[in-house]
Design a protein around this motif. Structure first.
Motif, PDB file in Angstrom:
ATOM      1  N   ALA A   1       0.823  -1.215   0.000  1.00 37.99           N
ATOM      2  CA  ALA A   1       0.000   0.000   0.000  1.00 37.99           C
ATOM      3  C   ALA A   1       0.855   1.262   0.000  1.00 37.99           C
ATOM      4  CB  ALA A   1      -0.937  -0.022   1.207  1.00 37.99           C
ATOM      5  N   ASN A   2       2.038   1.188   0.611  1.00 42.96           N
ATOM      6  CA  ASN A   2       2.887   2.381   0.727  1.00 42.96           C
ATOM      7  C   ASN A   2       4.015   2.415  -0.290  1.00 42.96           C
ATOM      8  OD1 ASN A   2       4.326   0.263   1.822  1.00 42.96           O
ATOM      9  ND2 ASN A   2       5.310   1.507   3.401  1.00 42.96           N
ATOM     10  N   GLY A   3       4.004   1.523  -1.288  1.00 46.31           N
ATOM     11  CA  GLY A   3       5.041   1.549  -2.310  1.00 46.31           C
ATOM     12  C   GLY A   3       5.618   0.169  -2.567  1.00 46.31           C
ATOM     13  N   TRP A   4       6.770   0.130  -3.238  1.00 44.15           N
ATOM     14  CA  TRP A   4       7.404  -1.121  -3.657  1.00 44.15           C
ATOM     15  C   TRP A   4       8.450  -1.568  -2.644  1.00 44.15           C
ATOM     16  CZ3 TRP A   4       5.877  -4.017  -7.755  1.00 44.15           C
ATOM     17  CH2 TRP A   4       4.980  -3.405  -8.662  1.00 44.15           C
ATOM     18  N   HIS A   5       8.515  -2.893  -2.435  1.00 45.97           N
ATOM     19  CA  HIS A   5       9.433  -3.472  -1.466  1.00 45.97           C
ATOM     20  C   HIS A   5      10.178  -4.645  -2.089  1.00 45.97           C
ATOM     21  CE1 HIS A   5       7.626  -1.516   2.239  1.00 45.97           C
ATOM     22  NE2 HIS A   5       6.705  -1.290   1.310  1.00 45.97           N
ATOM     23  N   GLU A   6      11.424  -4.847  -1.653  1.00 47.31           N
ATOM     24  CA  GLU A   6      12.153  -6.048  -2.019  1.00 47.31           C
ATOM     25  C   GLU A   6      11.451  -7.259  -1.399  1.00 47.31           C
ATOM     26  OE1 GLU A   6      15.544  -8.164  -3.606  1.00 47.31           O
ATOM     27  OE2 GLU A   6      15.520  -5.986  -3.480  1.00 47.31           O
ATOM     28  N   ARG A   7      11.280  -8.319  -2.175  1.00 44.08           N
ATOM     29  CA  ARG A   7      10.687  -9.536  -1.638  1.00 44.08           C
ATOM     30  C   ARG A   7      11.799 -10.405  -1.044  1.00 44.08           C
ATOM     31  NH1 ARG A   7       6.810 -14.107  -4.522  1.00 44.08           N
ATOM     32  NH2 ARG A   7       5.220 -14.147  -2.889  1.00 44.08           N
ATOM     33  N   LEU A   8      11.623 -10.771   0.216  1.00 42.96           N
ATOM     34  CA  LEU A   8      12.620 -11.550   0.936  1.00 42.96           C
ATOM     35  C   LEU A   8      12.044 -12.909   1.322  1.00 42.96           C
ATOM     36  CD1 LEU A   8      13.878  -8.759   3.393  1.00 42.96           C
ATOM     37  CD2 LEU A   8      14.781  -9.326   1.129  1.00 42.96           C
TER      38      LEU A   8
ATOM     39  N   LYS B   1      12.505  -4.342   2.844  1.00 43.47           N
ATOM     40  CA  LYS B   1      12.732  -2.903   2.842  1.00 43.47           C
ATOM     41  C   LYS B   1      12.128  -2.249   1.598  1.00 43.47           C
ATOM     42  CE  LYS B   1      16.540   0.442   3.071  1.00 43.47           C
ATOM     43  NZ  LYS B   1      18.017   0.609   3.135  1.00 43.47           N
ATOM     44  N   GLN B   2      11.562  -1.053   1.790  1.00 40.43           N
ATOM     45  CA  GLN B   2      10.992  -0.322   0.653  1.00 40.43           C
ATOM     46  C   GLN B   2      12.103   0.150  -0.277  1.00 40.43           C
ATOM     47  OE1 GLN B   2       8.265   2.756   1.798  1.00 40.43           O
ATOM     48  NE2 GLN B   2       7.756   3.321  -0.296  1.00 40.43           N
ATOM     49  N   VAL B   3      11.807   0.128  -1.587  1.00 43.39           N
ATOM     50  CA  VAL B   3      12.759   0.584  -2.589  1.00 43.39           C
ATOM     51  C   VAL B   3      12.212   1.844  -3.252  1.00 43.39           C
ATOM     52  CG1 VAL B   3      13.587  -1.759  -3.015  1.00 43.39           C
ATOM     53  CG2 VAL B   3      11.748  -0.823  -4.432  1.00 43.39           C
TER      54      VAL B   3
ATOM     55  N   SER C   1      11.958   5.055  -8.316  1.00 41.03           N
ATOM     56  CA  SER C   1      12.781   5.270  -9.502  1.00 41.03           C
ATOM     57  C   SER C   1      13.327   3.966 -10.076  1.00 41.03           C
ATOM     58  CB  SER C   1      13.946   6.213  -9.173  1.00 41.03           C
ATOM     59  OG  SER C   1      14.743   5.681  -8.123  1.00 41.03           O
ATOM     60  N   VAL C   2      13.372   2.888  -9.270  1.00 36.10           N
ATOM     61  CA  VAL C   2      13.875   1.615  -9.784  1.00 36.10           C
ATOM     62  C   VAL C   2      12.773   0.821 -10.472  1.00 36.10           C
ATOM     63  CG1 VAL C   2      15.585   1.550  -7.932  1.00 36.10           C
ATOM     64  CG2 VAL C   2      13.472   0.229  -7.693  1.00 36.10           C
ATOM     65  N   ILE C   3      11.540   1.306 -10.416  1.00 34.52           N
ATOM     66  CA  ILE C   3      10.400   0.627 -11.027  1.00 34.52           C
ATOM     67  C   ILE C   3      10.105   1.271 -12.378  1.00 34.52           C
ATOM     68  CG2 ILE C   3       7.993  -0.065 -10.738  1.00 34.52           C
ATOM     69  CD1 ILE C   3       9.885  -1.214  -8.633  1.00 34.52           C
TER      70      ILE C   3
ATOM     71  N   GLU D   1       8.371   3.150 -15.176  1.00 35.89           N
ATOM     72  CA  GLU D   1       7.361   4.182 -14.927  1.00 35.89           C
ATOM     73  C   GLU D   1       5.940   3.683 -15.150  1.00 35.89           C
ATOM     74  OE1 GLU D   1       6.453   8.850 -16.190  1.00 35.89           O
ATOM     75  OE2 GLU D   1       8.179   7.761 -17.026  1.00 35.89           O
ATOM     76  N   GLY D   2       5.719   2.899 -16.180  1.00 36.05           N
ATOM     77  CA  GLY D   2       4.376   2.447 -16.491  1.00 36.05           C
ATOM     78  C   GLY D   2       3.812   1.430 -15.516  1.00 36.05           C
ATOM     79  N   LEU D   3       4.659   0.914 -14.615  1.00 34.69           N
ATOM     80  CA  LEU D   3       4.222  -0.116 -13.671  1.00 34.69           C
ATOM     81  C   LEU D   3       4.168   0.371 -12.232  1.00 34.69           C
ATOM     82  CD1 LEU D   3       6.320  -3.141 -15.032  1.00 34.69           C
ATOM     83  CD2 LEU D   3       4.033  -2.414 -15.724  1.00 34.69           C
ATOM     84  N   ARG D   4       4.556   1.602 -11.988  1.00 36.09           N
ATOM     85  CA  ARG D   4       4.691   2.082 -10.605  1.00 36.09           C
ATOM     86  C   ARG D   4       3.378   2.101  -9.848  1.00 36.09           C
ATOM     87  NH1 ARG D   4       8.834   7.115 -11.981  1.00 36.09           N
ATOM     88  NH2 ARG D   4      10.570   5.754 -12.651  1.00 36.09           N
ATOM     89  N   ASP D   5       2.279   2.315 -10.530  1.00 34.54           N
ATOM     90  CA  ASP D   5       0.981   2.420  -9.858  1.00 34.54           C
ATOM     91  C   ASP D   5       0.197   1.116  -9.884  1.00 34.54           C
ATOM     92  OD1 ASP D   5       1.428   5.101  -9.225  1.00 34.54           O
ATOM     93  OD2 ASP D   5       0.629   5.773 -11.160  1.00 34.54           O
ATOM     94  N   ALA D   6       0.882   0.009 -10.018  1.00 36.67           N
ATOM     95  CA  ALA D   6       0.205  -1.294 -10.019  1.00 36.67           C
ATOM     96  C   ALA D   6      -0.492  -1.535  -8.688  1.00 36.67           C
ATOM     97  CB  ALA D   6       1.216  -2.408 -10.280  1.00 36.67           C
ATOM     98  N   ALA D   7      -1.454  -2.436  -8.687  1.00 35.15           N
ATOM     99  CA  ALA D   7      -2.233  -2.722  -7.485  1.00 35.15           C
ATOM    100  C   ALA D   7      -1.373  -3.399  -6.424  1.00 35.15           C
ATOM    101  CB  ALA D   7      -3.410  -3.619  -7.845  1.00 35.15           C
ATOM    102  N   PRO D   8      -1.711  -3.209  -5.149  1.00 36.57           N
ATOM    103  CA  PRO D   8      -0.992  -3.908  -4.085  1.00 36.57           C
ATOM    104  C   PRO D   8      -0.982  -5.420  -4.323  1.00 36.57           C
ATOM    105  CG  PRO D   8      -2.370  -2.201  -3.144  1.00 36.57           C
ATOM    106  CD  PRO D   8      -2.715  -2.263  -4.611  1.00 36.57           C
TER     107      PRO D   8
END
Length: 347
Positions: A165-172, A186-188, A191-193, A195-202
């Motif tokens: 919900a708060n952004g993109w995270h590394e999957r561990l 940890k959240q990443v 800018s590493v995502i 652009e067209g995929l940044r707003d993908a669903a949780p």
């Protein structure tokens, strides 16, 4: 009697490392699991966990051999060209390819990139005079390379990023005892995502494979410096894209990729668009990807199947499996030296 720490089963060693150091990236988990898996068994065939195209029919290796011989011929028949296969399984593809190449006048020295002692022993039964390497960096640097990578890139470690919900995270990968499960780390930065995929669903997952990029960069640079080409065949897609493709296979059936690390084959779909861009950035020419079925048709599988079927009609079912069943899921990408001709099947 207690076994020494370094002889403990892989799940115990991974669990201990996670307990002491915290959850580890999916890429580290996958690398450790596959390194153990391939080093300790021959996973191919009915008695193993999966079957690859060369094990289905001799036609696959023969046609890849003719692909290489045709390319070598149109490139001026360089006398010092080498045949290289990455992750060559039992050596079946190369053995079948050599038979076809020999008939076309191309008899190259064979080099394998393989770390598994079990599989090296199997490869030596089929291609006795091969030269083995642990890493692509060790390949000869003074002659053209014709490199085949069939179901090689899919087994390289991937990195996964998951949307919360708060952004993109590394999957561990975390664990309790020896029960392993994926968690958000940890959240990443956004800018590493892409652009067209940044707003993908949780819950959405993006995969990258730094290991694949690194190997392709080395091989493409070698091809540009030395001449030659690379043919990569695998199941995959053109990214960037959303999707969790990490999977495990055991006994020819899908399994939980986080269960029993080191006892099942872990793979992920290959991002051919990224591999092509890496080749292009290195100065090579990228062609494709094309569907495996289309490539095999262009190389003459229908005529070869018809000829073989005169003695064994079951060959026609093998042809259908390679061209129809696997034909669109599996794709092929070619990377070549700028002065080498366009490979067959990639018009």
């Amino acid at each position: 009697m207690t076994r020494p720490t370094d002889e403990a089963p892989l799940p115990e060693r991974l669990a201990r490392a996670i307990t002491l150091g915290g959850p580890i990236p999916v890429s580290q988990f996958m690398a450790a699991a596959n390194a153990h898996y391939y080093a300790t068994r021959d996973p191919l065939g009915a008695a193993g966990d999966f079957t690859t195209a060369p094990e289905i029919s001799q036609m696959f290796g023969e046609l890849i051999g003719l692909w290489a011989a045709d390319l070598w011929d149109r490139a001026g028949r360089p006398a010092d060209a080498l045949w290289v296969e990455l992750g060559p399984g039992r050596g079946t593809l190369t053995a079948d390819a050599l038979r076809a190449m020999r008939a076309a006048g191309f008899v190259p020295p064979v080099h394998f990139v393989e770390t598994s002692p079990v599989l090296r022993a199997e490869q030596a039964k089929r291609v006795a005079d091969a030269v083995w390497h642990d890493d692509v960096e060790d390949l000869p640097s003074d002659r053209p390379l014709i490199i085949i990578a069939n179901e090689f890139f899919d087994a390289l470690p991937i990195r996964q990023l998951v949307r919360a919900a708060n952004g993109w995270h590394e999957r561990l990968v975390a664990c309790q005892d020896v029960l392993f499960l994926p968690i958000a780390g940890k959240q990443v930065p956004d800018s590493v995502i892409p652009e067209g995929l940044r707003d993908a669903a949780p819950g959405a997952i993006i995969e990258t494979s730094p290991a694949s990029v690194g190997i392709m960069r080395v091989l493409a640079a070698r091809i540009v410096a030395q001449g030659g080409a690379l043919l990569a065949i695998d199941y995959g897609y053109q990214g960037p894209a959303i999707g969790d493709t990490l999977q495990a296979v055991r006994g020819h059936a899908f399994a939980n990729p986080f269960d029993e690390p080191g006892e099942r084959d872990l793979t992920a779909h290959v991002d051919f668009a990224t591999l092509g861009l890496v080749g292009h950035a290195s100065g090579a020419i990228a062609s494709g990807p094309v569907d495996q079925g289309d490539l095999l048709r262009a190389l003459g599988i229908d005529a070869r199947a018809a000829a073989l079927a005169q003695k064994d009609p079951r060959v026609l079912a093998d042809r259908d499996r390679l061209v129809e069943d696997m034909g669109t899921l599996f794709k092929a990408l070619a990377i070549r030296h700028p002065d080498w001709p366009q490979p067959a099947g990639f018009a």
